[in-house]
Design a protein around this motif. Structure first.
Motif, PDB file in Angstrom:
ATOM      1  N   ILE A  51       0.856  -1.184   0.000  1.00 53.22           N
ATOM      2  CA  ILE A  51       0.000   0.000   0.000  1.00 53.22           C
ATOM      3  C   ILE A  51       0.892   1.234   0.000  1.00 53.22           C
ATOM      4  CG2 ILE A  51      -1.743   1.271   1.321  1.00 53.22           C
ATOM      5  CD1 ILE A  51      -2.592  -1.487   2.508  1.00 53.22           C
ATOM      6  N   MET A  52       0.578   2.190  -0.877  1.00 55.39           N
ATOM      7  CA  MET A  52       1.406   3.396  -0.953  1.00 55.39           C
ATOM      8  C   MET A  52       0.603   4.557  -1.527  1.00 55.39           C
ATOM      9  SD  MET A  52       3.898   2.737  -4.272  1.00 55.39           S
ATOM     10  CE  MET A  52       4.802   1.401  -3.518  1.00 55.39           C
ATOM     11  N   PRO A  53       1.009   5.791  -1.212  1.00 57.25           N
ATOM     12  CA  PRO A  53       0.376   6.933  -1.874  1.00 57.25           C
ATOM     13  C   PRO A  53       0.850   6.983  -3.328  1.00 57.25           C
ATOM     14  CG  PRO A  53       2.215   7.687  -0.551  1.00 57.25           C
ATOM     15  CD  PRO A  53       2.070   6.207  -0.293  1.00 57.25           C
ATOM     16  N   ARG A  54       0.006   7.478  -4.223  1.00 53.90           N
ATOM     17  CA  ARG A  54       0.412   7.535  -5.626  1.00 53.90           C
ATOM     18  C   ARG A  54       1.449   8.642  -5.870  1.00 53.90           C
ATOM     19  NH1 ARG A  54       2.048   8.825  -9.600  1.00 53.90           N
ATOM     20  NH2 ARG A  54       1.496   8.306 -11.757  1.00 53.90           N
ATOM     21  N   ASN A  55       1.523   9.643  -5.002  1.00 54.57           N
ATOM     22  CA  ASN A  55       2.501  10.708  -5.205  1.00 54.57           C
ATOM     23  C   ASN A  55       3.863  10.338  -4.603  1.00 54.57           C
ATOM     24  OD1 ASN A  55       1.282  10.989  -2.589  1.00 54.57           O
ATOM     25  ND2 ASN A  55       2.054  13.078  -2.431  1.00 54.57           N
ATOM     26  N   VAL A  56       4.279   9.081  -4.865  1.00 52.45           N
ATOM     27  CA  VAL A  56       5.611   8.644  -4.450  1.00 52.45           C
ATOM     28  C   VAL A  56       6.636   9.072  -5.494  1.00 52.45           C
ATOM     29  CG1 VAL A  56       4.898   6.669  -3.060  1.00 52.45           C
ATOM     30  CG2 VAL A  56       5.190   6.391  -5.536  1.00 52.45           C
ATOM     31  N   HIS A  57       7.887   9.072  -5.086  1.00 54.10           N
ATOM     32  CA  HIS A  57       8.988   9.318  -6.007  1.00 54.10           C
ATOM     33  C   HIS A  57       9.091   8.150  -6.987  1.00 54.10           C
ATOM     34  CE1 HIS A  57      13.315   9.678  -7.159  1.00 54.10           C
ATOM     35  NE2 HIS A  57      13.044  10.967  -7.087  1.00 54.10           N
ATOM     36  N   ARG A  58       9.629   8.406  -8.160  1.00 52.60           N
ATOM     37  CA  ARG A  58       9.739   7.364  -9.173  1.00 52.60           C
ATOM     38  C   ARG A  58      10.522   6.154  -8.676  1.00 52.60           C
ATOM     39  NH1 ARG A  58      13.502   8.906 -14.211  1.00 52.60           N
ATOM     40  NH2 ARG A  58      13.109   6.703 -14.593  1.00 52.60           N
ATOM     41  N   SER A  59      11.420   6.350  -7.707  1.00 57.86           N
ATOM     42  CA  SER A  59      12.224   5.233  -7.203  1.00 57.86           C
ATOM     43  C   SER A  59      11.351   4.142  -6.601  1.00 57.86           C
ATOM     44  CB  SER A  59      13.236   5.724  -6.160  1.00 57.86           C
ATOM     45  OG  SER A  59      12.579   6.354  -5.077  1.00 57.86           O
ATOM     46  N   ALA A  60      10.217   4.524  -5.992  1.00 60.57           N
ATOM     47  CA  ALA A  60       9.327   3.523  -5.396  1.00 60.57           C
ATOM     48  C   ALA A  60       8.645   2.701  -6.477  1.00 60.57           C
ATOM     49  CB  ALA A  60       8.295   4.205  -4.515  1.00 60.57           C
ATOM     50  N   ILE A  61       8.213   3.346  -7.546  1.00 60.29           N
ATOM     51  CA  ILE A  61       7.568   2.611  -8.632  1.00 60.29           C
ATOM     52  C   ILE A  61       8.610   1.800  -9.402  1.00 60.29           C
ATOM     53  CG2 ILE A  61       6.129   2.810 -10.703  1.00 60.29           C
ATOM     54  CD1 ILE A  61       4.857   5.274  -9.438  1.00 60.29           C
ATOM     55  N   ASN A  62       9.818   2.320  -9.525  1.00 64.84           N
ATOM     56  CA  ASN A  62      10.903   1.524 -10.119  1.00 64.84           C
ATOM     57  C   ASN A  62      11.131   0.249  -9.312  1.00 64.84           C
ATOM     58  OD1 ASN A  62      11.424   3.293 -12.200  1.00 64.84           O
ATOM     59  ND2 ASN A  62      13.132   4.305 -11.194  1.00 64.84           N
ATOM     60  N   ALA A  63      10.997   0.345  -7.992  1.00 60.93           N
ATOM     61  CA  ALA A  63      11.160  -0.848  -7.154  1.00 60.93           C
ATOM     62  C   ALA A  63      10.093  -1.884  -7.463  1.00 60.93           C
ATOM     63  CB  ALA A  63      11.110  -0.452  -5.677  1.00 60.93           C
ATOM     64  N   LEU A  64       8.887  -1.435  -7.809  1.00 61.86           N
ATOM     65  CA  LEU A  64       7.828  -2.362  -8.180  1.00 61.86           C
ATOM     66  C   LEU A  64       8.154  -3.057  -9.503  1.00 61.86           C
ATOM     67  CD1 LEU A  64       4.713  -0.131  -7.362  1.00 61.86           C
ATOM     68  CD2 LEU A  64       5.902  -1.738  -5.863  1.00 61.86           C
ATOM     69  N   ILE A  65       8.767  -2.313 -10.424  1.00 61.26           N
ATOM     70  CA  ILE A  65       9.175  -2.901 -11.701  1.00 61.26           C
ATOM     71  C   ILE A  65      10.257  -3.953 -11.469  1.00 61.26           C
ATOM     72  CG2 ILE A  65      10.312  -2.416 -13.914  1.00 61.26           C
ATOM     73  CD1 ILE A  65       8.934   0.336 -13.854  1.00 61.26           C
ATOM     74  N   LEU A  66      11.197  -3.655 -10.587  1.00 57.26           N
ATOM     75  CA  LEU A  66      12.294  -4.591 -10.323  1.00 57.26           C
ATOM     76  C   LEU A  66      11.821  -5.825  -9.561  1.00 57.26           C
ATOM     77  CD1 LEU A  66      15.058  -2.040  -9.232  1.00 57.26           C
ATOM     78  CD2 LEU A  66      15.034  -3.373 -11.338  1.00 57.26           C
ATOM     79  N   SER A  67      10.938  -5.626  -8.598  1.00 49.35           N
ATOM     80  CA  SER A  67      10.568  -6.720  -7.694  1.00 49.35           C
ATOM     81  C   SER A  67       9.333  -7.495  -8.130  1.00 49.35           C
ATOM     82  CB  SER A  67      10.310  -6.159  -6.288  1.00 49.35           C
ATOM     83  OG  SER A  67       9.143  -5.343  -6.285  1.00 49.35           O
ATOM     84  N   GLY A  68       8.456  -6.860  -8.901  1.00 48.19           N
ATOM     85  CA  GLY A  68       7.187  -7.501  -9.239  1.00 48.19           C
ATOM     86  C   GLY A  68       6.142  -7.354  -8.160  1.00 48.19           C
ATOM     87  N   ALA A  69       6.411  -6.532  -7.134  1.00 47.52           N
ATOM     88  CA  ALA A  69       5.396  -6.255  -6.119  1.00 47.52           C
ATOM     89  C   ALA A  69       4.238  -5.488  -6.752  1.00 47.52           C
ATOM     90  CB  ALA A  69       6.004  -5.458  -4.961  1.00 47.52           C
ATOM     91  N   VAL A  70       3.067  -5.621  -6.140  1.00 49.68           N
ATOM     92  CA  VAL A  70       1.842  -5.054  -6.713  1.00 49.68           C
ATOM     93  C   VAL A  70       1.390  -3.860  -5.871  1.00 49.68           C
ATOM     94  CG1 VAL A  70      -0.575  -5.524  -7.291  1.00 49.68           C
ATOM     95  CG2 VAL A  70       1.162  -7.323  -7.574  1.00 49.68           C
ATOM     96  N   PRO A  71       1.252  -2.679  -6.478  1.00 50.59           N
ATOM     97  CA  PRO A  71       0.856  -1.506  -5.687  1.00 50.59           C
ATOM     98  C   PRO A  71      -0.639  -1.460  -5.422  1.00 50.59           C
ATOM     99  CG  PRO A  71       1.104  -0.870  -7.982  1.00 50.59           C
ATOM    100  CD  PRO A  71       1.504  -2.330  -7.896  1.00 50.59           C
ATOM    101  N   VAL A  72      -0.978  -1.031  -4.213  1.00 48.87           N
ATOM    102  CA  VAL A  72      -2.347  -0.642  -3.883  1.00 48.87           C
ATOM    103  C   VAL A  72      -2.262   0.840  -3.544  1.00 48.87           C
ATOM    104  CG1 VAL A  72      -4.275  -0.906  -2.281  1.00 48.87           C
ATOM    105  CG2 VAL A  72      -2.955  -2.923  -3.001  1.00 48.87           C
TER     106      VAL A  72
END
Length: 485
Positions: free
Chosen positions: A110-131
C-alpha cells in the motif's frame, strides 16, 4: 552516548591510511591524483587522496566488519534505529531496498500515488503489486497532500494480505501524514511500515520538527543525508527497526548497490552524522528561523503565498515541516516553473524546483541572511515586472491514476510507440514526470487520459523538465501493445 558520537571512524581510518604513505598498486587508476593532473587541480589533491578502494584497513561496504561497521552502529544510535546502512547509490537505492526487502513478486504494498519514481521503479524490479491510496489535494495550492487515515484503513481492510505500507515523511512541499497512527494501524494487521524520508533527515535532530519514522516505531526508513543532512550528493542512510533482518536487508542492498563503494561518500556520511548528532538541535533551530523570516517577508509581497503550519487539518496535513520554504506563485499569474526559470536566468538564483503552481527554495544551515534578502528582493521585483492574470493557469499538480496493469507487467510488455494525443485511452509502459520532484504524471500500467496529455503539454509549454520516456523530447510515448494490433 554522546561521547561515541564524537567519533568518525571512516574518516579516522582514511587519515591513518594517508599517514602510512601506502604505495597504491590497486584501483582507482588515478593513483591519488598523480595520474590525472587536471582532475587533481579541479577537485583538489586531498579529495583524490581519499578516493581509494576497499582494503583491510578500510573495511568493505558489501560486508563491513570494522570501521564501516562502527560507522553504521554510530548512525543507528544517532537516528534511534536498530541498524543503519551506509548507501552510495542515493536514496533511490534505499527506497528500492525497502520495497524489495518487504515484498516479493506478486505481493501487495500500500502506498500513496505521489511517491517518487524510485518507489515505482522498485515495483518494476521486484514484481510487487501496488495498492494506491490517492492523496488529498489542496485545490487552492494545487499540491498533493498526505494520506488520510480513513483512506489507509479502507485500503488495509480491502487488502489485508498486503505485506507493507509506504509513507512519505514529508512530501517535497513539507506535508506530513499522521505517521504514528498509520504505523500503529499497519502493525495491527502485521504489515511492515516503510517510510520515505528523503526530505526528513532533520526530523531526527530537532524537537521542533515533525515526528520521524524511527520515533513512532516504523520498520524501515530511507534518509537522504545529502539533502538537509549536509553530506555529499548521492550519499544516504537506510534505517531498520523492530524485527527487520539486518542480514537479509544487506543482501537485498547488495543486489543493486555498487561493490566499489566511494570512500568520499561514506566519509561524508560519517562526518555529517557526527555533526548532526552533536549540533543538530542548534543547526535546525537556525534553519527554521531563517525559513520563518523569509516566509514572513515573502507573505508581504502581494500575490505570493509562503505556507506553513496554518495548513494543518489533523489528517491529510497532520503536520508541516517549518524548515521548508514552499511558495505558491499562481497569485501573480505565473506557474512555479516560470518563476524558477526567471530566478535562475535573470537573477542568478537557483532554487530547488518549480511545478505548475509552486516553487521550493531549499534552506539549510549553509545559507546566509544576505542570500535570503536577495531571494526576497528578486521575488518582489518579479511580481512588479511579470504579474499578470492567472485565470489561464492549471490549478493542480496531481491527477488520480487509472490502474490497468502492474508496473512490472506494463514495463516489460510488448509495446508500440504513439504520439501523446494518439495515446489517449491506452496503457502507458513508461513514465512521464517533471524532474524535480520526480513524481510520475503517468507511470507504467496506468491509462493515458486526455487530462494527463493536456497536463503534460501544459508542463512542456511552461518549461518543465520532463523525463522518463525513451523519446528525449517527450513527444511520443511507449504504450502496451493491444492483443489485436
Amino acid at each position: 552516548m554522546i561521547h561515541s558520537q564524537q567519533r568518525a571512524p571512516i574518516m579516522e581510518a582514511l587519515q591513518r591510511y594517508q599517514a602510512a604513505r601506502v604505495v597504491p598498486f590497486d584501483v582507482p587508476g588515478h593513483k591519488h591524483g598523480r595520474g590525472n593532473s587536471e582532475l587533481a587541480a579541479f577537485l583538489g589533491e586531498t579529495c583524490l587522496q581519499h578516493d581509494v578502494n576497499s582494503m583491510k584497513p578500510l573495511d568493505n561496504l558489501c560486508h563491513p566488519v570494522s570501521v564501516i561497521k562502527e560507522a553504521e552502529l554510530l548512525a543507528a544510535e544517532a537516528f534511534g534505529a536498530k541498524h543503519a546502512f551506509l548507501l552510495v547509490n542515493g536514496t533511490t537505492s534505499a527506497v528500492q531496498a525497502m520495497v524489495m526487502t518487504a515484498c516479493k513478486a506478486g505481493e501487495k504494498i500500500i502506498m500513496p500515488r505521489n511517491v517518487h519514481r524510485s518507489a515505482i521503479n522498485a515495483l518494476i524490479l521486484s514484481g510487487a503489486v501496488p495498492v494506491y491510496v490517492n492523496p488529498g489535494v489542496d485545490d487552492n495550492l494545487g499540491i498533493p497532500l498526505g494520506m488520510a487515515v480513513e483512506e489507509v484503513k479502507l485500503a488495509i481492510l480491502e487488502h489485508p494480505d498486503a505485506k507493507a505500507i509506504l509513507i512519505n515523511n514529508p512530501t517535497y512541499y513539507g506535508i506530513c501524514s499522521n505517521l504514528k497512527e498509520i504505523t500503529e494501524l499497519a502493525h495491527e494487521y502485521e504489515m511492515l511500515v516503510l517510510v520515505d524520508e528523503a526530505h526528513g533527515t532533520h526530523f531526527y535532530f530537532n524537537d521542533r520538527l515533525p515526528a520521524s519514522a524511527m520515533s513512532v516505531g516504523a520498520d524501515m526508513a530511507s534518509v537522504s543525508m545529502h539533502k538537509s543532512g549536509g553530506s555529499l550528493t548521492q550519499s544516504s542512510f537506510l534505517l531498520i527497526n523492530n524485527g527487520v533482518s539486518e542480514g537479509y536487508t544487506r543482501q537485498i542492498i547488495n543486489l543493486t548497490q555498487t561493490t566499489s563503494g566511494s570512500y568520499l561518500l561514506m566519509s561524508s556520511l560519517d562526518i555529517s552524522r557526527k555533526n548532526l548528532a552533536l549540533h543538530g538541535q542548534e543547526i535546525f533551530n537556525k534553519v527554521i528561523e531563517m525559513a520563518q523570516y523569509t516566509r514572513d517577508e515573502i507573505n508581504k509581497i502581494d500575490g505570493f503565498y509562503a505556507y506553513s503550519k496554518e495548513l494543518i487539518n489533523g489528517d491529510t496535513i497532520f503536520d508541516f515541516d517549518e524548515s521548508k520554504l514552499s511558495i505558491h506563485t499562481r497569485g501573480i499569474g505565473l506557474a512555479g516553473i516560470e518563476v524558477y526559470d526567471i530566478l535562475r536566468d535573470e537573477y542568478d538564483i537557483q532554487i530547488e524546483f518549480g511545478d505548475v503552481a509552486n516553487i521550493l527554495a531549499y534552506i539549510s544551515v549553509g545559507d546566509r541572511k544576505l542570500d535570503l534578502e536577495r531571494l526576497i528582493a528578486a521575488l518582489t521585483e518579479i511580481r512588479r515586472r511579470y504579474k499578470r492574470d492567472s485565470s489561464s493557469l492549471f490549478d493542480h499538480e496531481y491527477i488520480n491514476p487509472e490502474i490497468i496493469q502492474t508496473p512490472q507487467q506494463a514495463f516489460y510488455a510488448p509495446k508500440e510507440i504513439l504520439s501523446l494525443p494518439n495515446a489517449v485511452g491506452r496503457v502507458a509502459s513508461e513514465f512521464v514526470m517533471c524532474y524535480p520532484p520526480g513524481i510520475p504524471i503517468v507511470a507504467p500500467g496506468e491509462r493515458v487520459t486526455k487530462e494527463i496529455v493536456d497536463y503534460i503539454e501544459y508542463c512542456q509549454e511552461k518549461g518543465c523538465f520532463l523525463t522518463g520516456t525513451e523519446d528525449p523530447n517527450v513527444e511520443i510515448i511507449n504504450v502496451v501493445k493491444e492483443a489485436d494490433r
